[in-house]
Design an enzyme around this catalytic site. Structure first.
Site, PDB file in Angstrom:
ATOM      1  N   HIS A 182       0.826  -1.217   0.000  1.00  0.00           N
ATOM      2  CA  HIS A 182       0.000   0.000   0.000  1.00  0.00           C
ATOM      3  C   HIS A 182       0.864   1.272   0.000  1.00  0.00           C
ATOM      4  O   HIS A 182       0.516   2.281   0.623  1.00  0.00           O
ATOM      5  CB  HIS A 182      -0.960   0.014   1.191  1.00  0.00           C
ATOM      6  CG  HIS A 182      -1.928  -1.130   1.193  1.00  0.00           C
ATOM      7  ND1 HIS A 182      -3.097  -1.112   0.471  1.00  0.00           N
ATOM      8  CD2 HIS A 182      -1.888  -2.336   1.799  1.00  0.00           C
ATOM      9  CE1 HIS A 182      -3.744  -2.255   0.654  1.00  0.00           C
ATOM     10  NE2 HIS A 182      -3.028  -3.018   1.452  1.00  0.00           N
ATOM     11  N   TYR A 188       0.299  -4.891  11.482  1.00  0.00           N
ATOM     12  CA  TYR A 188       0.121  -3.491  11.100  1.00  0.00           C
ATOM     13  C   TYR A 188       0.716  -2.544  12.132  1.00  0.00           C
ATOM     14  O   TYR A 188       1.441  -1.612  11.803  1.00  0.00           O
ATOM     15  CB  TYR A 188      -1.363  -3.186  10.853  1.00  0.00           C
ATOM     16  CG  TYR A 188      -1.799  -3.574   9.465  1.00  0.00           C
ATOM     17  CD1 TYR A 188      -1.684  -4.903   9.036  1.00  0.00           C
ATOM     18  CD2 TYR A 188      -2.311  -2.639   8.577  1.00  0.00           C
ATOM     19  CE1 TYR A 188      -2.068  -5.277   7.758  1.00  0.00           C
ATOM     20  CE2 TYR A 188      -2.689  -3.005   7.297  1.00  0.00           C
ATOM     21  CZ  TYR A 188      -2.581  -4.321   6.887  1.00  0.00           C
ATOM     22  OH  TYR A 188      -2.951  -4.681   5.614  1.00  0.00           O
ATOM     23  N   ASN A 209     -10.248  -3.380   1.859  1.00  0.00           N
ATOM     24  CA  ASN A 209      -9.928  -3.234   0.443  1.00  0.00           C
ATOM     25  C   ASN A 209     -11.193  -2.920  -0.340  1.00  0.00           C
ATOM     26  O   ASN A 209     -12.282  -2.862   0.223  1.00  0.00           O
ATOM     27  CB  ASN A 209      -9.291  -4.529  -0.104  1.00  0.00           C
ATOM     28  CG  ASN A 209      -7.851  -4.720   0.334  1.00  0.00           C
ATOM     29  OD1 ASN A 209      -7.100  -3.759   0.446  1.00  0.00           O
ATOM     30  ND2 ASN A 209      -7.461  -5.959   0.582  1.00  0.00           N
TER      31      ASN A 209
END
Length: 484
Positions: A57, A340, A130
């Site tokens: 990303h 993350y 997404n």
């Protein structure tokens, strides 16, 4: 070293790996175990493979806006920002491509990240999804390997179709997402003209402690529009920042993009009897079984003032929850809960949550101190440990996550359901003949550079199992026969 030694996959400290496909969980549906050091090593090392660009990303665009509740669903969740119709919550959204570098084109065929940060009155809530309802894999232990196939060959530094299709053909759970990616929706016309999804299953808990499973769907009010590959290729050459520019200019002129947020809600007990595993992110829930329920509306109405400070330094984690919203046993989600936050601590710093774009609008009281880029008073001279006798902030038991039962052996467990073909086949049969033709042409064009026929034939077999016509047409386009 013998040939036999070279064939054994090991950890970085040389120990043989017994299972590289399934992470260890407490029972078949239990949460992922932190004792799975192989999983933790893979995810932690993966997050540190690029400096300082995002590993995935990397190319993105963002905007500020608000979310407004339009329907009362407090029977299912006690989340404060969803507590009453008409309540508005400020938010920031970052859209992105997945595989390309920061300088790559906006109009490549790739899933789009759809990350939303809600600045709620009980802390930030991040919904990190997404523009597709499913993903290529369903266990986080395979994520570093999957993304490696989407990146560049270590010798040639070129994209590698052999790796892409080799991995997909050996991972049949990817077929559903591959079909979506190769369809018309693989290249959105703009970031405004695509849906968004939380993709994973999450858990909602109401004020009485009753839980439900939930999936999120952002439905674009602009309508879904896609780009023909020829147009996308021309834009990649003429204006590789086309999507970024379109979003900025639309908001600048007051054409504020909006999405209706709907949810599917599944009673807790249905997870044990549903015909697909509801925690498998490669599968969807039928909307006939669990219809979409409107929850609210998201509007983007303000551009960033500084790209780096806001879009680039924005950090999102699916583990950033608020009371009333919790994780499910989805193995891919469980891995992301760690990966993350770990990526942000590495890329932006231990105090990334204190940056203006990430800072909660509610009061923050922690005992975390020091670290890189600490820009506030670092807690001053206040008490810096807990428990303490100095009247410092302490826990509030009412906000403990809802308990849930786990059982079984600690083991590397595969999902119970192995039907990777029904849903992709259903999707193929839903397409019009023109859409099917474009899908097949796209797949054939993407697979032609693959050097080994064995990989092509293995993948054709998956298409055929989803729908015989699907596999036959791809095989014909590649000049190959259907494998027995």
């Amino acid at each position: 070293m013998s040939t036999d030694d070279k064939s054994k996959l090991t950890t970085s400290w040389g120990a043989p790996v017994g299972d590289n496909q399934n992470s260890q969980t407490a029972g078949a549906r239990g949460p992922t175990l932190i004792q799975d050091v192989h999983l933790l090593e893979k995810l932690a090392h993966f997050n540190r493979e690029r400096v300082p660009e995002r590993v995935v990303h990397a190319k993105g665009a963002g905007a500020h806006g608000y979310f407004e509740v339009t329907q009362d669903l407090t029977a299912f969740t006690k989340a404060s920002f969803l507590s009453e119709v008409g309540k508005q919550t400020p938010l920031f959204v970052r859209f992105s491509t997945v595989a390309g570098e920061n300088g790559s084109s906006d109009t490549v065929r790739d899933p789009r990240g759809f990350a939303v940060k809600f600045y709620t009155d009980e802390g930030n809530y991040d919904l990190v999804g997404n523009n597709t309802p499913v993903f290529f894999i369903r266990d986080a232990i395979k994520f570093p390997d999957f993304i490696h196939t989407q990146k560049r060959h270590p010798q040639t530094h070129l994209k590698n179709p052999n790796a892409v299709w080799d991995f997909w053909s050996l991972s049949p759970e990817s077929l559903h997402q591959v079909t979506i990616l190769m369809s018309d929706r693989g290249i959105p016309a703009t970031l405004r003209h695509m849906h968004g999804f939380g993709s994973h299953t999450f858990k909602w808990v109401n004020a009485e402690g009753q839980a439900s499973w939930v999936k999120y769907h952002f439905k674009t009010e602009q309508g879904v529009q896609n780009l023909a590959p020829s147009v996308a290729a021309q834009l990649a050459a003429d204006n590789p920042d086309y999507h970024t520019e379109d979003l900025f200019e639309a908001i600048k002129k007051g054409d504020f993009p909006a999405w209706k947020l709907c949810v599917q809600i599944m009673p807790l007990e249905d997870a044990n009897t549903y015909r697909f595993d509801p925690f498998d992110v490669t599968k969807v829930w039928s909307q006939k079984d669990y219809p979409l329920i409107e929850l609210g509306r998201m509007v983007l109405n303000r551009n960033p003032e500084n790209y780096f400070a806001e879009v680039e330094q924005a950090t999102f984690s699916p583990g950033t929850f608020v009371p009333g919203i919790e994780a499910s046993p989805d193995k891919m989600l469980q891995g992301r809960l760690f990966a993350y936050g770990d990526a942000h601590r590495y890329r932006v710093g231990a105090n990334h949550q204190a940056l203006p774009i990430n800072r909660p609008r509610s009061e923050v009281n922690t005992y975390q101190r020091d670290g890189q880029m600490r820009a506030d008073d670092n807690g001053g001279g206040s008490v810096y440990y807990e428990p303490n006798s100095a009247g410092g902030p302490s826990e509030t038991p009412a906000y403990k996550p809802a308990a849930f039962e786990v059982s079984g052996s600690a083991d590397s467990v595969v999902y119970d359901h192995h039907d990777h073909y029904t849903q992709p086949g259903d999707l193929y049969r839903l397409l019009s003949e023109d859409e099917r033709e474009r899908l097949v042409q796209t797949i054939v064009g993407a697979m032609k550079p693959v050097e080994q026929d064995a990989i092509k034939l293995r993948q054709i077999g998956h298409f055929y199992k989803a729908d015989p016509e699907y596999g036959t047409r791809v095989a014909a386009g590649l000049g190959l026969s259907i494998p027995e």
